[in-house]
Design a protein around this motif. Structure first.
Motif, PDB file in Angstrom:
ATOM      1  N   SER A  54      -8.620 -59.864 -19.490  1.00  0.00           N
ATOM      2  CA  SER A  54      -7.469 -59.202 -20.031  1.00  0.00           C
ATOM      3  C   SER A  54      -7.117 -57.859 -19.855  1.00  0.00           C
ATOM      4  O   SER A  54      -8.285 -57.211 -19.636  1.00  0.00           O
ATOM      5  N   ILE A  55      -6.106 -57.257 -19.866  1.00  0.00           N
ATOM      6  CA  ILE A  55      -5.791 -55.807 -19.416  1.00  0.00           C
ATOM      7  C   ILE A  55      -4.477 -55.471 -20.039  1.00  0.00           C
ATOM      8  O   ILE A  55      -3.623 -56.239 -20.397  1.00  0.00           O
ATOM      9  N   PRO A  56      -4.474 -54.115 -20.519  1.00  0.00           N
ATOM     10  CA  PRO A  56      -3.225 -53.881 -21.168  1.00  0.00           C
ATOM     11  C   PRO A  56      -2.123 -53.684 -20.171  1.00  0.00           C
ATOM     12  O   PRO A  56      -2.191 -53.477 -18.983  1.00  0.00           O
ATOM     13  N   ALA A  57      -0.817 -54.280 -20.783  1.00  0.00           N
ATOM     14  CA  ALA A  57       0.152 -54.540 -19.837  1.00  0.00           C
ATOM     15  C   ALA A  57       0.973 -53.369 -19.619  1.00  0.00           C
ATOM     16  O   ALA A  57       1.840 -53.250 -18.628  1.00  0.00           O
ATOM     17  N   ASN A  58       0.811 -52.275 -20.435  1.00  0.00           N
ATOM     18  CA  ASN A  58       1.912 -50.871 -20.256  1.00  0.00           C
ATOM     19  C   ASN A  58       1.035 -50.005 -19.405  1.00  0.00           C
ATOM     20  O   ASN A  58       1.421 -48.821 -19.247  1.00  0.00           O
ATOM     21  N   VAL A  59      -0.078 -50.352 -18.564  1.00  0.00           N
ATOM     22  CA  VAL A  59      -0.514 -49.562 -17.656  1.00  0.00           C
ATOM     23  C   VAL A  59       0.048 -49.419 -16.214  1.00  0.00           C
ATOM     24  O   VAL A  59       0.922 -50.448 -16.323  1.00  0.00           O
ATOM     25  N   SER A  60      -0.445 -48.918 -15.381  1.00  0.00           N
ATOM     26  CA  SER A  60       0.048 -48.856 -13.986  1.00  0.00           C
ATOM     27  C   SER A  60      -0.079 -50.259 -13.560  1.00  0.00           C
ATOM     28  O   SER A  60      -1.155 -50.871 -13.565  1.00  0.00           O
ATOM     29  N   SER A  61       0.942 -50.915 -13.016  1.00  0.00           N
ATOM     30  CA  SER A  61       1.143 -52.261 -12.461  1.00  0.00           C
ATOM     31  C   SER A  61      -0.107 -52.162 -11.300  1.00  0.00           C
ATOM     32  O   SER A  61      -0.476 -53.445 -10.780  1.00  0.00           O
ATOM     33  N   GLN A  62      -0.647 -51.115 -10.476  1.00  0.00           N
ATOM     34  CA  GLN A  62      -1.629 -51.307  -9.392  1.00  0.00           C
ATOM     35  C   GLN A  62      -2.867 -51.933 -10.047  1.00  0.00           C
ATOM     36  O   GLN A  62      -3.532 -52.486  -9.187  1.00  0.00           O
ATOM     37  N   TYR A  63      -3.379 -51.580 -11.385  1.00  0.00           N
ATOM     38  CA  TYR A  63      -4.462 -52.039 -11.882  1.00  0.00           C
ATOM     39  C   TYR A  63      -4.316 -53.761 -11.810  1.00  0.00           C
ATOM     40  O   TYR A  63      -5.243 -54.418 -11.502  1.00  0.00           O
ATOM     41  N   ILE A  64      -3.189 -54.286 -12.234  1.00  0.00           N
ATOM     42  CA  ILE A  64      -2.835 -55.419 -12.211  1.00  0.00           C
ATOM     43  C   ILE A  64      -2.731 -56.300 -10.865  1.00  0.00           C
ATOM     44  O   ILE A  64      -3.581 -57.311 -10.695  1.00  0.00           O
ATOM     45  N   SER A  65      -2.075 -55.528 -10.156  1.00  0.00           N
ATOM     46  CA  SER A  65      -2.072 -56.194  -8.617  1.00  0.00           C
ATOM     47  C   SER A  65      -3.457 -55.975  -7.993  1.00  0.00           C
ATOM     48  O   SER A  65      -3.730 -56.977  -7.175  1.00  0.00           O
ATOM     49  N   ALA A  66      -4.193 -55.180  -8.211  1.00  0.00           N
ATOM     50  CA  ALA A  66      -5.697 -54.936  -7.759  1.00  0.00           C
ATOM     51  C   ALA A  66      -6.481 -56.429  -8.000  1.00  0.00           C
ATOM     52  O   ALA A  66      -7.078 -56.788  -7.055  1.00  0.00           O
ATOM     53  N   LEU A  67      -6.380 -56.805  -9.250  1.00  0.00           N
ATOM     54  CA  LEU A  67      -7.007 -58.056  -9.492  1.00  0.00           C
ATOM     55  C   LEU A  67      -6.625 -59.253  -9.052  1.00  0.00           C
ATOM     56  O   LEU A  67      -7.067 -60.088  -8.700  1.00  0.00           O
ATOM     57  N   LEU A  68      -5.253 -59.283  -8.803  1.00  0.00           N
ATOM     58  CA  LEU A  68      -4.354 -60.393  -8.498  1.00  0.00           C
ATOM     59  C   LEU A  68      -4.761 -60.568  -7.020  1.00  0.00           C
ATOM     60  O   LEU A  68      -4.809 -61.624  -6.522  1.00  0.00           O
ATOM     61  N   LEU A  69      -4.734 -59.489  -6.216  1.00  0.00           N
ATOM     62  CA  LEU A  69      -4.999 -59.618  -4.828  1.00  0.00           C
ATOM     63  C   LEU A  69      -6.283 -60.161  -4.528  1.00  0.00           C
ATOM     64  O   LEU A  69      -6.610 -60.866  -3.451  1.00  0.00           O
ATOM     65  N   ILE A  70      -7.467 -59.827  -5.097  1.00  0.00           N
ATOM     66  CA  ILE A  70      -8.890 -60.449  -4.960  1.00  0.00           C
ATOM     67  C   ILE A  70      -8.951 -61.732  -5.376  1.00  0.00           C
ATOM     68  O   ILE A  70      -9.659 -62.471  -4.804  1.00  0.00           O
ATOM     69  N   ALA A  71      -8.204 -62.187  -6.312  1.00  0.00           N
ATOM     70  CA  ALA A  71      -8.349 -63.376  -7.014  1.00  0.00           C
ATOM     71  C   ALA A  71      -8.461 -64.691  -6.264  1.00  0.00           C
ATOM     72  O   ALA A  71      -9.483 -65.503  -6.212  1.00  0.00           O
ATOM     73  N   PRO A  72      -7.737 -64.858  -4.984  1.00  0.00           N
ATOM     74  CA  PRO A  72      -7.753 -66.188  -4.140  1.00  0.00           C
ATOM     75  C   PRO A  72      -9.182 -66.270  -3.415  1.00  0.00           C
ATOM     76  O   PRO A  72      -9.575 -67.514  -3.368  1.00  0.00           O
ATOM     77  N   LYS A  73      -9.987 -65.135  -3.460  1.00  0.00           N
ATOM     78  CA  LYS A  73     -11.417 -65.245  -2.844  1.00  0.00           C
ATOM     79  C   LYS A  73     -12.398 -65.378  -3.757  1.00  0.00           C
ATOM     80  O   LYS A  73     -13.669 -65.596  -3.401  1.00  0.00           O
ATOM     81  N   LEU A  74     -11.923 -65.713  -5.121  1.00  0.00           N
ATOM     82  CA  LEU A  74     -12.995 -65.614  -6.145  1.00  0.00           C
ATOM     83  C   LEU A  74     -13.063 -67.315  -6.280  1.00  0.00           C
ATOM     84  O   LEU A  74     -12.360 -67.808  -6.299  1.00  0.00           O
ATOM     85  N   ASP A  75     -14.538 -67.538  -6.589  1.00  0.00           N
ATOM     86  CA  ASP A  75     -14.770 -69.248  -6.413  1.00  0.00           C
ATOM     87  C   ASP A  75     -13.564 -69.985  -7.562  1.00  0.00           C
ATOM     88  O   ASP A  75     -13.184 -71.072  -7.305  1.00  0.00           O
ATOM     89  N   ASN A  76     -13.256 -69.124  -8.714  1.00  0.00           N
ATOM     90  CA  ASN A  76     -12.545 -69.837  -9.741  1.00  0.00           C
ATOM     91  C   ASN A  76     -11.196 -69.086  -9.916  1.00  0.00           C
ATOM     92  O   ASN A  76     -10.345 -69.181 -10.942  1.00  0.00           O
ATOM     93  N   GLY A  77     -10.708 -68.302  -9.130  1.00  0.00           N
ATOM     94  CA  GLY A  77      -9.639 -67.574  -9.149  1.00  0.00           C
ATOM     95  C   GLY A  77      -9.574 -66.596 -10.228  1.00  0.00           C
ATOM     96  O   GLY A  77     -10.556 -66.113 -10.635  1.00  0.00           O
ATOM     97  N   ILE A  78      -8.175 -66.312 -11.001  1.00  0.00           N
ATOM     98  CA  ILE A  78      -8.393 -65.338 -11.997  1.00  0.00           C
ATOM     99  C   ILE A  78      -7.208 -65.918 -12.955  1.00  0.00           C
ATOM    100  O   ILE A  78      -6.056 -66.488 -12.584  1.00  0.00           O
ATOM    101  N   GLU A  79      -7.431 -65.965 -14.371  1.00  0.00           N
ATOM    102  CA  GLU A  79      -6.411 -65.975 -15.281  1.00  0.00           C
ATOM    103  C   GLU A  79      -6.267 -64.811 -16.213  1.00  0.00           C
ATOM    104  O   GLU A  79      -7.234 -64.566 -16.975  1.00  0.00           O
TER     105      GLU A  79
END
Length: 410
Positions: free
Chosen positions: A143-168
């Protein structure tokens, strides 16, 4: 380098090729590092994208820790923090300019630690430089605060496909800069990576391989904003920009509707965007919520000053942690020009004003957008831009393109 800008006419005509979006390029460079069979076309020639590419291509084959200097590139700092956290057996220290060491990274680091990443601070808690020991990450709930820079959120989403279980990913609170999050998800979808964004939960599903594909980067809408401003401040204009599409992934394409209120007509044809001026247009005071598009706030407020109209802009809280505190910088520099302006932590109010001071020196605070957003005022008064080469951060050809429109630059 200080530049004096002036012009003897305000009838603008030119065709200008704008290079690829910095936002799209940096996302795709990270995806290309994860999936090397992707090829990229029309990438940004900005300093930020070059820094990103150089860091991704750094030789990390030895056992020694590599120090990677990201300079002023905030996007690169955030995206690379997530990327290197997933690179097993590699250890890096990410550092940057003096300003970069004052820009917070704690929200992202905390989120990556929730997933099991190993990241420590070299100096001040919550700020670069940071030491990252790459790990295999199997946790997928974060989980992450939603009112921060969207780049924090995008950083997590971009690495997600290569993680064994993705990201929620659960976003806590009111979400900022939704278009940038949607851009990231759309680029993943273009690679047939499955995602969902329902309510405040984003899921990215794992995908170890993608089809070989060329990804063409759309030109940068933030860079286009300065031409919207020039057209609004001109007497007559016909400026054609390439390569743009009407249904853009970039949030800053909101410029089309915003500048319509300032007399700018936009036409799309064959991947070009043509801008022209409504004759004798009388704009009114602007009230805008820029929560989704904070990067164009500087351009808009300077345009309003040039048109002699007031504006009230809200949704600007992320501007305080950019290359400079952009709200305070705008207040100081616009006041020099004779404007009456007030700012809060997340808003800006400009009073209508009919005179602009001549030959004012505009400080740029190592911020590319300060230099470029004030440049169109040269249609109204001679203006001096200090440290003008800062534009290379996102738009190295900017001053040459200004010359092609008939501006005298000395």
């Amino acid at each position: 380098m200080n530049l004096l800008l002036q012009t003897t006419h305000s009838n603008l005509k030119a065709q200008i090729p704008v290079t690829g979006s910095k936002s799209e390029t940096n996302r795709l460079l990270l995806l290309q590092a994860l999936f090397p069979n992707i090829t990229l076309a029309n990438t940004s020639n900005s300093d930020d994208s070059e820094v990103m590419q150089k860091a991704l291509n750094a030789d990390l084959s030895s056992r020694e820790t590599r120090d990677l200097n990201i300079h002023h590139a905030g996007t690169a700092m955030r995206f690379l923090t997530a990327y290197f956290a997933t690179q097993e057996g590699r250890e890096v220290v990410l550092t940057g300019s003096q300003r970069m060491t004052e820009r917070p990274i704690k929200v992202l680091v905390d989120a990556l630690k929730q997933l099991g990443a190993q990241i420590t601070y070299e100096k001040q808690e919550g700020f670069p430089p940071i030491r990252i020991k790459g790990q295999k990450i199997t946790s997928n709930k974060v989980s992450i605060p939603a009112n921060v820079s969207s780049q924090y959120i995008s950083a997590l989403l971009l690495i997600a496909p290569k993680l064994d279980n993705g990201i929620e990913l659960t976003l806590v609170g009111e979400i900022t800069s939704v278009p940038y999050i949607k851009m990231t998800l759309a680029l993943l979808n273009d690679l047939d990576i499955q995602t969902s964004f329902e309510g405040n939960i984003i899921k990215v599903f794992p995908k170890q391989e993608v089809e070989t594909k060329e990804m063409v980067v759309e030109s940068d809408w933030s860079s286009a904003s300065y031409f919207f401003s020039l057209v609004a401040l001109s007497e007559t204009a016909s400026i054609t920009l390439t390569s743009y599409k009407e249904n853009s992934l970039q949030g800053d394409s909101a410029l089309v509707e915003i500048y319509k209120k300032m007399g700018v007509i936009s036409n799309f044809e064959n991947n070009t965007l043509s801008l022209s001026k409504v004759p004798n247009f009388k704009p009114e005071i602007l009230n805008l919520d820029l929560n989704n598009t904070p990067d164009i706030a500087q351009t808009i407020v300077v345009t309003c000053l040039g048109l002699g109209i007031g504006c009230h802009l809200t949704g600007l809280h992320t501007l305080k942690i950019k290359e400079t505190d952009r709200l305070e910088a705008l207040r100081v520099e616009l006041t020099k020009l004779g404007a009456t302006i007030s700012v809060t932590n997340d808003s800006l109010t400009l009073q209508p004003s009919y005179t602009i001071n001549h030959n004012v020196k505009i400080a740029t605070y190592n911020d590319h957008r300060m230099a470029m957003s004030f440049a169109p005022l040269a249609l109204k008064v001679p203006i001096i831009i200090e440290n003008a080469d800062v534009v290379s951060k996102s738009y190295p050809d900017f001053w040459e393109d200004m010359k092609s429109l008939g501006f005298f630059i000395s």
